[in-house]
Design an enzyme around this catalytic site. Structure first.
Site, PDB file in Angstrom:
ATOM      1  N   CYS A  82      31.948  38.787  47.612  1.00 45.68           N
ATOM      2  CA  CYS A  82      33.229  39.344  48.068  1.00 45.68           C
ATOM      3  C   CYS A  82      33.115  40.040  49.418  1.00 45.68           C
ATOM      4  CB  CYS A  82      33.794  40.296  47.023  1.00 45.68           C
ATOM      5  SG  CYS A  82      32.880  41.841  46.896  1.00 45.68           S
ATOM      6  N   CYS A 112      35.634  42.191  42.734  1.00 42.07           N
ATOM      7  CA  CYS A 112      34.573  41.238  43.082  1.00 42.07           C
ATOM      8  C   CYS A 112      34.578  40.171  41.968  1.00 42.07           C
ATOM      9  CB  CYS A 112      33.237  41.966  43.155  1.00 42.07           C
ATOM     10  SG  CYS A 112      31.831  40.880  43.419  1.00 42.07           S
TER      11      CYS A 112
END
Ligand code: IVH
Length: 588
Positions: free
Chosen positions: A435, A456
């Site tokens: 991410c 994430c």
């Protein structure tokens, strides 16, 4: 300074260095259950130290690792908790051994074994046995009744882990009344090895993986961690096994080791069928060759063969050194190692955000399986080994199920590839590979983490997977692929979203349809009934595993009560230390 004094200085320095290194390795191995050296390297270094100490006798030190057997004594003060998921080991009763628990001298060379045999009296008989790779245990039978079970400890005193030992079905709680044990002192001691068989070990590690708890490196560590648990139900569930190989006591009824083992077998004790009485070197060598191959089909880990002089009178003549009997020796199987190329280091982000480096290897055959990935644990591990992509590395599999990278090859044959001895200049990624968030590494922790808990992707998906898993909310039909699918369409972005899913959300997906949708929704509905302890476990709070969740739920019977709990109240609970308490408070 002349060359000789220079060498002498170096060797004296080496003694100090080796002592330090081996002491640390012993501590890691016995106390922390986290070995840093392979058995092979440990033995090699210990031998080098022995040789040097024999040369520089003025440097004798009673605390040198050559003078002591390693200690497995449980530390009463639990330091383990700082390490993620370390099992707690609190105060077992310490009991002095009636007979010191020694170790065996060992050798990796068949020639040395032959030499040892050739030095024995001509008419000697030798009992050959498997060397089981677990933890030694000493069972006390008093008047035929099992009263104590002691770990080796430091060899003179051990922990009484009787409650955990009683969970092993093959250990009799009492011996049949043979008339023997009521004579004399009525005391009989039987020693053996506690093991976690491969299938039980695999199952345990699978569970731990699903819960993102650290995996046990091998069945021996798993057995050791298990014996130190306070929760006998959990011990029973894990399925330990025990093989016995040595009987002690006064005025025992027979005068050979072999006959004693047969007797123990008649009493119902678990004696391995592999025990064999041999009469000459040939038979012993055949035994070694046979079991070197055949051991791979056994349900338990073995790391060698033990040879013992059969007649007790001969044993007594041979006697003991400070560390081991002269009447026995262990032949250790060499660990299987292979050289291969580290092609790429990739990074895996887990449910709790920990970023684990993974070695992608040129596939190589090892102990019968193809190996192409191995964990590199963390940044420090990679720096210690000083490796980088393209290096030729040694992969080892010895009793361990998970292949390990033990070092890189810097010799000429690898020099086309390997980064020689220069610093590898390795740098751990700064950003999460999934991410892009900046990674953080907390003080005292080895792991880099992605702090983006909320969005994430592998963290969110991992948390959902954990939440629905069988031991948590037990929601059926939401496997990895389905979660992936629903996640990618924004229908499932948090645990709470599970309870907002609609029939058409699921039914409209490729490969799913009405029927699966109905089943999934029924199962979600059903999950609203699971016990609070399981919900707490399902939340996936760091270090709150199944057992800990149960204990916390007992003290705080609802989420409303738990969310206001203080550190003091939490640490009052058995098995909850400061780190877990802080994690819970942070969660709420
Ligand atoms: S006999 C005095 N027999 O190996 C002799 N030990 O390095 C006592 N072990 O501490 C040991 N299998 O935990 C013996 N068949 C076997 C064994 C065995 C495994 C372990 C034991 C011991 C260690 C010695």
């Amino acid at each position: 300074m002349d060359l000789f004094s220079q060498i002498e200085n170096q060797e004296r320095e080496e003694i100090l260095q080796l002592r330090k290194e081996l002491k640390e390795a012993n501590h890691k191995y016995y106390v922390e259950n986290a070995p840093t050296l392979s058995d092979y390297d440990f033995d090699r270094k210990l031998r080098r130290l022995q040789d040097l100490e024999a040369q520089y006798t003025d440097m004798f030190d009673a605390s040198s690792p050559t003078q002591r057997v390693g200690s497995d004594l449980v530390e009463v003060e639990d330091k383990g908790e700082k390490q993620k998921g370390k099992e707690k080991s609190k105060g077992f009763e310490q009991v002095a051994h009636k007979y010191p628990m020694l170790s065996l001298s060992n050798s990796y060379s068949r020639e040395e074994i032959a030499e040892w045999i050739n030095k024995l009296p001509e008419d000697v008989e030798i009992v050959c046995e498997l060397k089981f790779d677990g933890l030694s245990i000493s069972l006390w039978y008093e008047n035929g009744i099992l009263t104590k079970a002691l770990t080796r400890g430091d060899g003179t005193k051990g922990d009484n882990v009787i409650d955990n030992i009683r969970t092993i079905p093959s250990i009799p709680q009492r011996l049949p009344d043979t008339g023997y044990q009521i004579s004399d002192s009525g005391f009989i001691e039987i020693r053996g090895e506690v093991l976690l068989p491969w299938p039980a070990f695999d199952r345990l590690n699978q569970e731990r993986e699903a819960q993102e708890e650290p995996l046990f490196a091998n069945p021996r560590n798993a057995a050791s961690g298990t014996l130190k648990l306070q929760d006998t139900q959990e011990v029973a569930r894990r399925g330990l096994e025990c093989y016995l190989y040595y009987m002690l006591g006064e005025k025992l009824p027979t005068d050979t080791h072999y006959a004693r083992l047969q007797l123990a077998k008649q009493w119902g004790l678990n004696i391995s069928d592999a025990v064999k009485l041999c009469h000459n070197l040939n038979e012993v060598m055949e035994y070694i060759a046979y079991w070197d191959k055949e051991r791979k089909n056994l349900p338990v880990a073995t790391d060698g063969i033990v040879l013992k002089v059969n007649r007790i009178a001969q044993q007594e003549e041979l006697g003991y050194t400070a560390k081991s009997p002269r009447w026995a020796i262990a032949y250790k199987f060499p660990a299987e190692k292979q050289l291969t190329q580290l092609q790429q280091i990739t990074y895996q982000v887990g449910r709790t955000g920990v970023v684990t480096p993974v070695a992608n290897l040129r596939p190589v055959q090892l102990s019968g399986t193809m190996v192409q990935r191995a964990t590199l644990h963390n940044e420090d591990f990679i720096r210690q080994l000083n490796i980088q992509e393209g290096d030729m590395v040694w992969v080892e599999k010895s009793g361990e199920i998970i292949p390990k990278i033990i070092g890189k090859e810097t010799s000429e044959k690898a020099s086309d590839h390997s980064s020689e001895n220069q610093e590898s200049g390795y740098a751990f990624p700064k950003e999460c590979p999934e991410c892009g968030t900046l990674l953080v590494r907390a003080e005292g922790e080895a792991a880099w983490r992605c702090p983006n808990e909320k969005s994430c992707p592998p963290q969110t998906k991992g948390k959902i997977e954990h939440f629905v898993s069988r031991k948590a909310m037990n929601i059926e039909g939401l496997g990895t692929e389905t979660i992936d699918l629903l996640y990618s369409q924004n229908l499932l972005r948090s645990i709470a979203d599970i309870y907002d899913l609609k029939q058409e959300d699921i039914a409209n997906q490729e490969r799913l349809g009405d029927k699966s949708a109905r089943n999934i929704l029924d199962s979600i509905e059903g999950s609203k009934q699971v016990a609070w302890a399981r919900v707490l476990f399902a939340l996936g709070i760091r270090m709150v595993g199944e057992t800990t969740a149960k204990k916390i739920a007992r003290r705080f019977p609802s989420i409303d009560l738990l969310q206001w709990a203080t550190v003091e109240q939490l640490t009052d609970i058995d098995d909850v230390g400061e780190q877990i308490a802080t994690n819970i408070i942070a969660y709420f």
